[in-house]
Scaffold this active site. Structure first.
Site, short mmCIF file in Angstrom:
data_model
loop_
_atom_site.label_atom_id
_atom_site.label_comp_id
_atom_site.label_asym_id
_atom_site.label_seq_id
_atom_site.Cartn_x
_atom_site.Cartn_y
_atom_site.Cartn_z
CB CYS A 2 -0.96 0.10 1.19
SG CYS A 2 -2.23 -1.15 1.19
NE ARG A 27 4.69 1.69 -0.04
CZ ARG A 27 5.69 1.51 0.83
NH1 ARG A 27 6.92 1.69 0.44
NH2 ARG A 27 5.44 1.17 2.06
CD1 TRP A 75 -0.29 -6.48 -2.79
CD2 TRP A 75 -0.58 -6.88 -0.61
NE1 TRP A 75 -0.04 -7.82 -2.56
CE2 TRP A 75 -0.22 -8.09 -1.24
CE3 TRP A 75 -0.82 -6.89 0.75
CZ2 TRP A 75 -0.08 -9.29 -0.55
CZ3 TRP A 75 -0.69 -8.09 1.45
CH2 TRP A 75 -0.32 -9.27 0.79
CG ASN A 99 1.42 1.10 4.26
OD1 ASN A 99 1.11 -0.08 4.10
ND2 ASN A 99 2.67 1.51 4.30
N GLY A 100 -0.90 -0.50 6.27
CA GLY A 100 -0.63 -1.33 7.45
C GLY A 100 -1.82 -2.21 7.75
CD GLU A 479 16.97 -13.86 -5.93
OE1 GLU A 479 16.44 -14.36 -4.92
OE2 GLU A 479 16.68 -12.73 -6.35
CE LYS A 483 14.11 -12.63 -8.00
NZ LYS A 483 14.19 -11.46 -7.18
CD GLU A 486 9.26 -11.77 -7.39
OE1 GLU A 486 10.36 -12.36 -7.27
OE2 GLU A 486 9.07 -10.63 -6.97
CG HIS A 502 17.60 -38.37 -1.13
ND1 HIS A 502 17.97 -39.62 -0.66
CD2 HIS A 502 18.75 -37.74 -1.43
CE1 HIS A 502 19.29 -39.71 -0.65
NE2 HIS A 502 19.79 -38.58 -1.13
CE LYS A 601 11.35 -3.22 -4.85
NZ LYS A 601 11.68 -4.57 -5.31
#
Ligand code: F6R
Length: 606
Positions: A2, A27, A75, A99-100, A479, A483, A486, A502, A601
């Site tokens: 947000c 965000r 968000w 925001n929060g 990583e 990527k 995502e 295994h 983000k």
């Protein structure tokens, strides 16, 4: 997570709010909205989806002309992403953006319902707006202070009162908020890039502080209503760094920025050819006496930490434990007074990393933040801070920030190993010299990305794929896998190559892509055997390696060759094709690479 903005000045604010929001869309992009003080009331416009939907809605109506307003890009946490749940929220008298997360919003809702309030949305934020409205009796400050006493959770708020046109009230608890200072105009924003086009001067609102912002004045108060003095900061980030500068996407632009940001990050920590973190407050004695090192972070940041673990154990022989911050917090970690904890975070605001840092401090650890955003919460709360120099990272999918986190881990590992006497000064200087070659090597690699573009054509139709490697290559494969999933939305897993048999090898079918990172000489024979095992079961194998290794024709379907350097440094070079593979696969699939679905983000909620 947000983004909130606000403007008060002499210019009609609608376009300014939209412009600022457009720089915070990373965000969250579930909905957007603005509220503007006008004709003794507050006009609000909001729309589900990306900011462009809000812009279209405003284009179809008479644009609000007021010169004081707030804005939000969401968000979604509570309530689905629709027009009704979009911010701003409030009443005829009070409107706010948030925001929060308000953890006790249900109790607040029942309290207010008993007082006769009704609710139109499923959001936690609406309850805060109505709580402030409940307490409002011509004294905005008192209403905010009274309401705050009920709130449990994290929040930054931008608040308008209909009968106080020209004033924005802001309040912060954990979630970040800055106050931008202009000439006859002032701003609030969740992050600095939002206001860079208008001003570089800003204050950081701290926890439990309130700001009262008018066009010509900003006043900061504590919760008793006492005025407090605050330091004005100057943003050093380049405005162009927050623009696409001719690239199609922020992600590819940020990949191309890596040579320069790596060099910039290394510069302050190399003195006379030796690594040196004394400017961050890290004393040689601290390093000499560490018994145990913990590294905490989330997502890509924790992947950079894993590279650090391998390096530090190998070079410095020190006991290192890497933890995902959200797990660390709740597992009662064993931390002894004097242990050293490194918190890695681009935003410096990730809620889990922040709480893990606080827990470490409580247990008596010395803490070092490796942080990109200056003045962010983790940077301020760490005992020592080392700033990475990635500049603003706008793409939700992290590339350059991860790269400079890794860069810092390398230099830190060299210094630690040297100070503890496990490598000589000569060896240390040699590693630093080799590190200095990395920016030019990446630059050269990026001059021709056609191999990765071609390789991506082999991934685009996969439902699922595997990344494998051993040692440092395994750390990097995590990583690479993150990527790809995502932004391409293809399921992928990263596996230690030796672990496949295994269980996981049963996933291999004819044509299943397997991306094998095989750069480390001491392990390559073993990795090649594991590659052989998947290849003989029908996998389509892409091997990432250097010229020093010859991959036989029948051992792989596709080979990506990275420039060569000292072996332990190769993750810095192999990371680039990992990023490019993800980028081009997502592009071929027509995905929005800068704003992948469901993500945002700066994860300021747990
Ligand atoms: C992945 C990504 C995330 C972040 C994670 C931590 O591309 O960007 O996994 O790395 O959310 O964020 P920071 O570093 O801001 O704490």
């Amino acid at each position: 997570m947000c983004g909130i903005v606000g403007y008060t000045g002499t210019t009609p604010c609608c376009d300014i709010l939209i412009d600022c929001l457009s720089r915070l869309e990373y965000r969250g992009y579930d909905s957007a909205g603005i509220a503007v003080c006008e004709n003794g009331g507050i006009v609000s416009v909001k729309a589900a989806g990306k900011l462009k939907h809000l812009k279209a809605k405003i284009a179809d109506m008479e644009k609000p002309k007021g010169t004081c307003g707030i804005g939000h890009t969401r968000w979604a946490t509570h309530g689905e992403p629709n027009d009704t749940n979009a911010h701003p929220h409030g009443t005829d008298r009070v409107m706010l953006v948030h925001n929060g997360i308000i953890e006790n919003y249900k109790e607040i809702k029942s309290f207010l319902t008993e007082k006769g309030y009704s609710f139109y949305s499923q959001t936690d934020s609406e309850t805060v707006a109505k709580l402030i409205d409940y307490y409002y009796d011509e004294d905005p400050l008192q209403a905010i202070i009274n309401a705050k006493a009920h709130l449990v959770g994290s929040y930054s708020l931008g608040i308008l009162f209909a009968d106080r046109p020209g004033f924005i009230y802001a309040l912060r608890q954990d979630s970040p908020l800055i106050v931008g200072k202009g000439t006859k105009e002032n701003f609030i924003a969740s992050d600095v890039p939002a206001i860079l086009h208008h001003t570089r001067s800003y204050y950081i609102l701290e926890h439990d502080e309130i700001a009262v912002i008018a066009a010509n004045q900003v006043t900061f108060l504590d919760l008793e209503g006492n005025v407090i003095a605050k330091e004005l900061h100057e943003a050093t980030w380049d405005i162009d760094a927050a623009e696409k500068a001719g690239y199609d996407h922020f992600m590819i632009k940020e990949i191309h920025e890596q040579p320069s940001v790596i060099a910039k990050t290394m510069r302050p920590h190399i003195i006379n050819g030796m690594p040196d973190f004394s400017d961050c407050g890290v004393q040689a004695d601290d390093l000499r006496t560490i018994q145990k090192l913990h590294i905490i972070g989330c997502g890509s940041a924790v992947h950079a930490g894993l590279i650090g673990e391998y390096l530090i154990e190998k070079l410095a022989g020190l006991d290192v434990e890497v933890s995902i911050a959200s797990e660390f917090r709740y597992r009662d970690p064993i931390i002894h007074p004097g242990d050293f904890v490194i918190a890695i975070s681009q935003s410096g605001e990730t809620a889990d990393t922040l709480e893990a840092l606080r827990l470490s401090k409580k247990k008596g650890a010395k803490t070092l933040g490796i942080i990109n955003v200056v003045g962010s919460s983790i940077a301020r709360e760490s005992d020592m801070v080392c700033y990475t120099q990635a500049g603003p990272e706008i793409s939700v999918c992290s590339t350059k920030a991860y790269m400079v986190q890794m860069t810092t881990m390398y230099l830190f590992a060299f210094e630690l190993a040297y100070i503890r006497g496990s490598i000589s000064a000569e060896a240390c200087r040699y590693y630093v010299r080799q590190m200095n070659k990395i920016p030019a090597q990446i630059e050269q690699y990026l001059s021709d990305t056609s191999v990765c573009q071609h390789a991506a054509t082999h991934l685009k139709d996969a439902n699922s794929l595997l990344y494998i490697g051993r040692g440092l290559d395994y750390c990097l494969s995590m990583e690479g896998s993150l990527k790809l999933k995502e932004i391409s939305y293809i399921h992928s897993e990263s596996y230690a190559a030796g672990e496949l048999k295994h269980g996981t090898i049963s996933l291999i079918e004819n044509g299943t892509p397997v991306i094998a990172i095989a750069t480390q000489s001491s392990l390559i024979h073993k990795t090649m055997s594991n590659i052989q095992e998947v290849k003989s079961r029908g996998a389509f194998v892409i091997v990432v390696t250097t010229d020093r290794h010859t991959i036989k024709k029948d051992a792989a379907d596709f080979v990506i060759t990275i420039p060569d350097n000292e072996e332990i440094l190769l993750p810095l070079l192999a990371a680039v094709p990992m990023q490019l593979l993800a980028y081009y696969t997502a592009i071929i699939k027509g995905n929005n690479v800068d704003q992948p679905r469901n993500l945002a983000k700066s994860v300021t909620v747990e």
